[in-house]
Design an enzyme around this catalytic site. Structure first.
Site, PDB file in Angstrom:
ATOM      1  N   ASN A  65       3.393  88.532   9.007  1.00 28.06           N
ATOM      2  CA  ASN A  65       4.647  87.754   9.194  1.00 28.06           C
ATOM      3  C   ASN A  65       4.291  86.517   8.719  1.00 28.06           C
ATOM      4  OD1 ASN A  65       6.986  89.284  10.536  1.00 28.06           O
ATOM      5  ND2 ASN A  65       5.079  89.909  11.613  1.00 28.06           N
ATOM      6  N   HIS A 102       8.665  98.083  12.582  1.00 31.05           N
ATOM      7  CA  HIS A 102       8.455  97.167  13.678  1.00 31.05           C
ATOM      8  C   HIS A 102       8.196  95.747  13.195  1.00 31.05           C
ATOM      9  CE1 HIS A 102       7.290  95.384  17.426  1.00 31.05           C
ATOM     10  NE2 HIS A 102       7.685  96.737  17.874  1.00 31.05           N
ATOM     11  N   HIS A 103       9.103  94.862  13.399  1.00 33.53           N
ATOM     12  CA  HIS A 103       8.939  93.272  12.951  1.00 33.53           C
ATOM     13  C   HIS A 103       7.598  92.643  13.247  1.00 33.53           C
ATOM     14  CE1 HIS A 103      10.573  90.474  10.383  1.00 33.53           C
ATOM     15  NE2 HIS A 103      11.870  90.927  10.677  1.00 33.53           N
ATOM     16  N   THR A 104       7.043  93.127  14.364  1.00 28.51           N
ATOM     17  CA  THR A 104       5.644  92.493  14.760  1.00 28.51           C
ATOM     18  C   THR A 104       4.603  92.857  13.501  1.00 28.51           C
ATOM     19  OG1 THR A 104       6.073  92.835  17.131  1.00 28.51           O
ATOM     20  CG2 THR A 104       3.826  92.571  16.272  1.00 28.51           C
TER      21      THR A 104
END
Length: 495
Positions: free
Chosen positions: A351, A169-171
């Protein structure tokens, strides 16, 4: 051992909540899907490889606990904020699909060839449905989901090889962080295959690798004027449904027909391109391979998509550049860990790739012929990259913090079918050089099984020093690129 049991960390966790930074909150909410292709001896027992992969992952999750978490909403938040939740039962969904077994269910029978046959097609995924290779839970998130896993793994066995699908999940993090997990996993799997058991994880996580809070503090009074090409639009990133927890962005389908092509630039081609640009630059300037290739792709993809091709349509041979109007925005995501003050360590989990570096140039200049025009593009890309410093990052964070919801800020780009071009640079990741140990070795290829929105992907550098570039464009534009002598002098069409 049941092959499809979730993989728990080697060392269980107590109940813990991991707060996500502002940059994490603002990341695209979807599963990034990476496929690594390994050639294996089908004559050996596959269970041993599968079991050692499981054991290696279990130890790696103890080193990088964020990947064992569940992504959940922040209780009581009105800003669509998320957090990560850990506990004694934390585990990563694990699925093994053995396509070498003829008794597999009819809908899952593998009809796409052996590993050697897929390799002969340059590992093209065009004809293989993603749901055969990727955990379906990462493709279709239920609208009423209240939590989703940070990471999910599917191991696909085909005759002569193994396709490892890693979905995250990119979060939770960017590609650089996922590479930290992958390298740890490779190291412990190699130890398992060699010694019969993985190494033990360190007693504590390295200092600085989990300091997400440092990316939650930004400049006060930041405005959109500080971030040209970004817009505040609450409707731009819609959740799956109005009543959902916004764990997953709605997939915005591209209605314009397109094809995905892959091109290879060898080490020799990269050096030749850089030498040509250096020779005509004002001060024999040396451009990096990524700067040079980004400029090359920007020009020739734009030409193919928006410029008439002289050999086909202009009897007088005019290049047609004069008919181009407007501008083209080049954007690229940067890993700016080292640019922050103080810098973040290279193995920081989170991120760290917004805001994008950007360069806006008239389309007529983007398409101008000759090496000097290409130098101008490479220089514009470098200037845009160097402009992203700690102050710009803090302005971005400050603006997100002031908006009604963390998902309100978004790119003001028209990547496809518009004239803008975005590049995701993965070349610095050592995915193709990581040794997963006996029976597996290093992956022969890495591919993406993820949604497209007009981005160009630069894949990791291979052992020979070259890399692949993946491009999305219309079918007729691809045909023009194949006939573009300036482009194909450096880039070889793969598939």
């Amino acid at each position: 051992m049941e092959k499809n049991l979730p993989v728990k960390p080697d060392t269980p966790f107590s109940d813990e909540v991991i707060s996500l930074s502002t940059l994490d909150q603002q990341a695209q909410r979807h599963y990034a899907k990476v496929l690594a292709f390994f050639r294996i001896d089908h004559g050996g027992k596959q269970d041993a490889v599968i079991n050692q992969l499981r054991r290696g992952l279990a130890v790696s999750l103890s080193e990088t606990p964020d990947f064992a978490s569940m992504v959940v909403p922040v209780p009581g938040s009105t800003r669509k904020e998320l957090q990560l939740r850990l506990g004694p039962d934390s585990a990563v969904p694990w699925r093994v699909v053995d396509y070498t077994q003829q008794e597999a269910a009819a809908e899952n029978v593998w009809q796409y060839g052996t590993y050697d046959e897929i390799a002969s097609r340059h590992f093209s995924l065009a004809d293989i449905p993603p749901e055969l290779l990727v955990d379906p839970a990462c493709l279709h998130v239920p609208e009423d989901a209240q939590e989703v896993p940070a990471l999910a793994i599917q191991v696909n066995l085909i005759r002569g090889g193994l396709i490892l699908a890693i979905c995250w999940h990119h979060t939770v993090c960017d590609a650089r962080s996922l590479n930290v997990l992958a390298n740890s996993w490779a190291r412990h799997t190699a130890a398992s295959l060699t010694n019969g058991g993985p190494d033990s994880p360190p007693s504590q996580t390295a200092e600085g690798t989990r300091e997400r809070w440092r990316l939650s503090y930004g400049s006060r009074n930041a405005t959109l004027a500080d971030l040209p090409d970004y817009v505040a639009d609450a409707a731009a990133r819609s959740p799956l449904s109005a009543g959902s927890a916004h764990l997953h962005d709605r997939v915005n389908c591209v209605e314009t027909p397109f094809v995905i092509s892959t091109w290879y630039l060898s080490a020799a081609a990269l050096q030749s391109l850089r030498s040509v640009l250096g020779a005509v630059s004002a001060a024999n300037e040396s451009f990096t391979p990524v700067e040079a290739v980004s400029a090359l792709v920007w020009r020739h993809v734009t030409r193919a998509r928006f410029l008439r091709v002289p050999s086909e349509e202009d009897a007088d041979g005019a290049d047609g550049a004069g008919q181009l109007k407007g501008t083209s925005l080049f954007s690229t995501r940067l890993d700016f860990r080292a640019r922050l003050r103080p810098p973040l360590p290279g193995d920081f989990i989170g991120n760290v790739c917004e805001p994008n570096a950007r360069a806006r140039v008239p389309q007529s200049e983007v398409c101008a012929p000759g090496p000097r025009a290409l130098v101008a593009l490479a220089s514009a890309i470098r200037a845009g990259t160097e402009a992203v410093d700690d102050a710009v990052v803090r302005a971005y964070i400050g603006l997100v913090n002031e908006l009604p919801a963390v998902t309100d800020l978004t790119w003001g780009y028209d990547l496809f079918p518009g004239p803008d071009l975005g590049v995701t640079d993965l070349s610095g990741l050592d995915s193709l050089r990581a040794d997963w140990g006996r029976r597996l070795g290093a992956p022969e290829c890495v591919r993406l099984a993820t949604r497209e929105n007009g981005l160009v992907y630069i894949f990791p550098i291979d052992r020979e020093g070259g890399f692949e570039v993946q491009v999305q464009c219309e079918a007729e534009a691809l045909d023009r690129m194949k006939r573009d002598g300036e482009f194909t002098e450096y880039a070889a069409f793969v598939v």
